[in-house]
Design a protein around this motif. Structure first.
Motif, PDB file in Angstrom:
ATOM      1  N   HIS A 166      62.513 -38.245 -21.888  1.00  0.00           N
ATOM      2  CA  HIS A 166      61.529 -38.066 -22.967  1.00  0.00           C
ATOM      3  C   HIS A 166      60.163 -38.615 -22.609  1.00  0.00           C
ATOM      4  CE1 HIS A 166      63.207 -42.062 -23.278  1.00  0.00           C
ATOM      5  NE2 HIS A 166      62.210 -42.437 -24.058  1.00  0.00           N
ATOM      6  N   ILE A 167      60.061 -39.400 -21.528  1.00  0.00           N
ATOM      7  CA  ILE A 167      58.789 -39.972 -21.119  1.00  0.00           C
ATOM      8  C   ILE A 167      58.163 -39.054 -20.069  1.00  0.00           C
ATOM      9  CG2 ILE A 167      57.598 -41.962 -20.150  1.00  0.00           C
ATOM     10  CD1 ILE A 167      58.912 -42.666 -22.736  1.00  0.00           C
ATOM     11  N   ILE A 168      57.090 -38.363 -20.445  1.00  0.00           N
ATOM     12  CA  ILE A 168      56.441 -37.393 -19.565  1.00  0.00           C
ATOM     13  C   ILE A 168      55.036 -37.897 -19.245  1.00  0.00           C
ATOM     14  CG2 ILE A 168      55.665 -35.013 -19.314  1.00  0.00           C
ATOM     15  CD1 ILE A 168      57.784 -34.236 -21.415  1.00  0.00           C
ATOM     16  N   MET A 169      54.801 -38.172 -17.981  1.00  0.00           N
ATOM     17  CA  MET A 169      53.492 -38.660 -17.549  1.00  0.00           C
ATOM     18  C   MET A 169      52.588 -37.478 -17.225  1.00  0.00           C
ATOM     19  SD  MET A 169      52.637 -41.246 -14.422  1.00  0.00           S
ATOM     20  CE  MET A 169      51.122 -41.096 -13.473  1.00  0.00           C
ATOM     21  N   MET A 170      51.465 -37.377 -17.923  1.00  0.00           N
ATOM     22  CA  MET A 170      50.468 -36.341 -17.678  1.00  0.00           C
ATOM     23  C   MET A 170      49.488 -36.892 -16.651  1.00  0.00           C
ATOM     24  SD  MET A 170      51.598 -34.042 -19.693  1.00  0.00           S
ATOM     25  CE  MET A 170      50.255 -32.859 -19.542  1.00  0.00           C
ATOM     26  N   ALA A 171      49.462 -36.277 -15.469  1.00  0.00           N
ATOM     27  CA  ALA A 171      48.713 -36.840 -14.355  1.00  0.00           C
ATOM     28  C   ALA A 171      47.766 -35.809 -13.745  1.00  0.00           C
ATOM     29  CB  ALA A 171      49.673 -37.356 -13.287  1.00  0.00           C
ATOM     30  N   SER A 172      46.883 -36.281 -12.881  1.00  0.00           N
ATOM     31  CA  SER A 172      46.012 -35.422 -12.070  1.00  0.00           C
ATOM     32  C   SER A 172      45.720 -36.178 -10.793  1.00  0.00           C
ATOM     33  CB  SER A 172      44.721 -35.086 -12.815  1.00  0.00           C
ATOM     34  OG  SER A 172      43.961 -36.258 -13.056  1.00  0.00           O
ATOM     35  N   ALA A 173      45.279 -35.456  -9.783  1.00  0.00           N
ATOM     36  CA  ALA A 173      44.921 -36.121  -8.531  1.00  0.00           C
ATOM     37  C   ALA A 173      43.613 -36.882  -8.687  1.00  0.00           C
ATOM     38  CB  ALA A 173      44.826 -35.097  -7.406  1.00  0.00           C
ATOM     39  N   LYS A 232      43.003 -32.957 -17.425  1.00  0.00           N
ATOM     40  CA  LYS A 232      44.256 -33.612 -17.815  1.00  0.00           C
ATOM     41  C   LYS A 232      44.283 -33.981 -19.290  1.00  0.00           C
ATOM     42  CE  LYS A 232      44.467 -37.761 -16.488  1.00  0.00           C
ATOM     43  NZ  LYS A 232      44.063 -38.247 -17.842  1.00  0.00           N
ATOM     44  N   THR A 233      43.192 -34.569 -19.805  1.00  0.00           N
ATOM     45  CA  THR A 233      43.182 -34.972 -21.207  1.00  0.00           C
ATOM     46  C   THR A 233      43.166 -33.744 -22.115  1.00  0.00           C
ATOM     47  OG1 THR A 233      42.105 -37.073 -20.693  1.00  0.00           O
ATOM     48  CG2 THR A 233      41.937 -36.296 -22.961  1.00  0.00           C
ATOM     49  N   PHE A 234      42.427 -32.709 -21.734  1.00  0.00           N
ATOM     50  CA  PHE A 234      42.473 -31.430 -22.451  1.00  0.00           C
ATOM     51  C   PHE A 234      43.919 -30.934 -22.532  1.00  0.00           C
ATOM     52  CE2 PHE A 234      42.768 -26.809 -22.191  1.00  0.00           C
ATOM     53  CZ  PHE A 234      41.881 -26.349 -23.143  1.00  0.00           C
ATOM     54  N   PRO A 259      43.812 -40.832 -13.098  1.00  0.00           N
ATOM     55  CA  PRO A 259      44.042 -40.014 -11.910  1.00  0.00           C
ATOM     56  C   PRO A 259      44.823 -40.789 -10.849  1.00  0.00           C
ATOM     57  CG  PRO A 259      41.770 -39.814 -12.646  1.00  0.00           C
ATOM     58  CD  PRO A 259      42.380 -40.935 -13.435  1.00  0.00           C
ATOM     59  N   LEU A 260      45.776 -40.129 -10.223  1.00  0.00           N
ATOM     60  CA  LEU A 260      46.660 -40.790  -9.267  1.00  0.00           C
ATOM     61  C   LEU A 260      45.930 -41.334  -8.047  1.00  0.00           C
ATOM     62  CD1 LEU A 260      49.610 -38.273  -9.504  1.00  0.00           C
ATOM     63  CD2 LEU A 260      49.818 -40.748  -9.870  1.00  0.00           C
ATOM     64  N   LEU A 261      44.889 -40.639  -7.595  1.00  0.00           N
ATOM     65  CA  LEU A 261      44.201 -41.053  -6.379  1.00  0.00           C
ATOM     66  C   LEU A 261      43.007 -41.964  -6.654  1.00  0.00           C
ATOM     67  CD1 LEU A 261      44.281 -37.736  -4.320  1.00  0.00           C
ATOM     68  CD2 LEU A 261      45.940 -39.605  -4.374  1.00  0.00           C
ATOM     69  N   MET A 262      42.809 -42.329  -7.909  1.00  0.00           N
ATOM     70  CA  MET A 262      41.647 -43.154  -8.255  1.00  0.00           C
ATOM     71  C   MET A 262      42.032 -44.449  -8.951  1.00  0.00           C
ATOM     72  SD  MET A 262      39.035 -40.143  -9.534  1.00  0.00           S
ATOM     73  CE  MET A 262      37.608 -41.222  -9.579  1.00  0.00           C
TER      74      MET A 262
END
Length: 302
Positions: free
Chosen positions: A105-112, A118-120, A227-230
Motif C-alpha cells: 500500500h506504500i507507493i513512492m512517487m519518484a523522479s530522476a 512528479k508532483t503533478f 528526486p532520486l538523483l538530487m
C-alpha cells in the motif's frame, strides 16, 4: 526503441524480474488466497479514523491555474489515462500481492531529476484513486526539504511526517488531515530538519509505514518524494515503500538519468514507469499524458 523502452530493458536485464510497465506496476496473477471482504457502497464506508479537525479544501480551479490539473478541454483525456495507470496499483493492494512484501500500500512517487512532473502526477493520481469505491487514499508530502504538496495545499505550518518521526508519542492520525474530496486525506511534510535522511531511513519510519495501513487494508499511501538523483532522502524513503513509480519526462529525461535513478533503488523493489509529456501516442502497454502536464518546470522544481 524509445527512452522508456530502453530503460525498461535495462531494468529487466539487471533485475531479472518480471517486466514493469509504464503507468503502473507490471501485471501479476492474483494470489490464491481468499478475496478481501466486499466494501460498503460509496459514501457509506467510513474513512480510517483521523483525529485532526482541520479540513483541507481542494480548489481545482486554483490547481488548474498552477498547471497541477489539466485544463477543462483535456480533463476527460487525462482522466482516462489515469484510469489505466491506477488499475494495477489498486489490484496490487487489494490482492495483497506477495511480490510487494508487507507494504504494497506504500507507493513512492519518484523522479530522476526535478521538473519531470512528479508532483503533478502524484496529485492527479491521488484524485483519481479517490474515486475508487474500495480504497481510500493518503497523499504524503515526503519531499521534506522542498515540501511542494504542503505549500500547494497551505499546510506548511502543520505538523507532519518529520514531526511524526521525531516524536514517538505522536500518532499518524494526529498529523493526517482530511480533505473535502471523499476518500482523500493528506499528510504535510512537517518541520524541516538536518537529519531528515537518517529519520527516513530509521526503524521508526518503517513502523510508521506499517501504521499507515488502514485496519481493513484498503488505504493506498502515495509518498511524493524528492528526486532520486538530487537527494539522499528519497533513497532512504524507498526502503519503506512497497513499490516505486518513476515519472519520466518524454524527450527531456536523459536515458542515463533513468538508469542511474533505477540503480539507487533496491533490486527487489518493483518499479513502474510513467512517461509524462509525450507528444506521440504510446506504444502497446505504455501510457502517456498526451501533450499536457507540466509544460514547463515549476518555479519550485516540483
Amino acid at each position: 526503441m524509445s527512452l522508456v523502452e530502453r530503460a525498461l530493458k535495462k531494468l529487466q536485464e539487471s533485475r531479472g524480474s518480471a517486466p514493469a510497465s509504464t503507468g503502473a506496476t507490471a501485471s501479476r496473477a492474483a494470489p490464491k488466497s481468499s478475496p478481501p471482504p466486499p466494501a460498503a457502497p460509496r459514501g457509506e464506508r467510513p474513512m480510517t479514523p483521523v483525529e485532526t479537525t482541520r479540513v483541507i479544501s481542494i480548489d481545482r480551479e486554483a490547481l488548474r491555474r498552477m498547471e497541477l490539473l489539466p485544463p477543462a478541454n483535456y480533463e476527460r483525456q487525462i482522466a482516462s489515462q489515469y484510469q489505466h495507470i491506477k488499475r494495477p496499483l489498486v489490484a496490487s493492494v487489494l490482492n495483497r500481492d506477495p511480490a510487494l512484501g508487507s507494504t504494497p500500500h506504500i507507493i513512492m512517487m519518484a523522479s530522476a531529476l526535478s521538473g519531470e512532473g512528479k508532483t503533478f502526477t502524484s496529485i492527479n493520481l491521488a484524485l483519481s484513486l479517490a474515486l475508487e469505491k474500495d480504497v481510500e487514499v493518503l497523499l504524503v508530502d515526503a519531499d521534506v526539504r522542498k515540501p511542494h504538496v504542503s505549500r500547494i495545499f497551505g499546510m506548511e505550518k502543520e505538523k507532519g511526517l518529520i514531526d511524526l518521526l521525531t516524536d514517538n508519542a505522536l500518532q499518524p492520525s494526529q498529523v493526517i488531515l482530511r480533505t473535502d474530496v471523499p476518500n482523500l486525506s493528506v499528510m504535510p511534510a512537517g518541520q524541516p530538519i538536518e537529519t531528515a535522511t537518517e529519520l527516513l531511513a530509521s526503524e521508526r519510519m518503517r513502523d510508521v509505514a506499517a501504521q499507515l495501513a488502514a485496519p481493513d487494508g484498503r488505504r493506498i499511501v502515495l509518498l511524493d518524494s524528492p528526486p532520486l538523483l538530487m537527494s539522499t532522502e528519497s533513497i532512504a524513503l524507498s526502503t519503506s515503500a512497497g513499490q516505486v513509480v518513476l515519472v519520466v519526462r518524454a524527450e527531456v529525461t536523459a536515458q542515463q538519468a533513468v538508469k542511474d535513478a533505477i540503480a539507487t533503488i533496491a533490486s527487489n523493489k518493483p518499479i513502474s514507469l510513467i512517461l509524462n509529456q509525450t507528444s506521440t501516442p504510446p506504444s502497446a502497454g505504455y501510457y502517456g499524458y498526451g501533450s499536457y502536464g507540466d509544460a514547463s518546470p515549476p518555479k519550485d522544481g516540483a
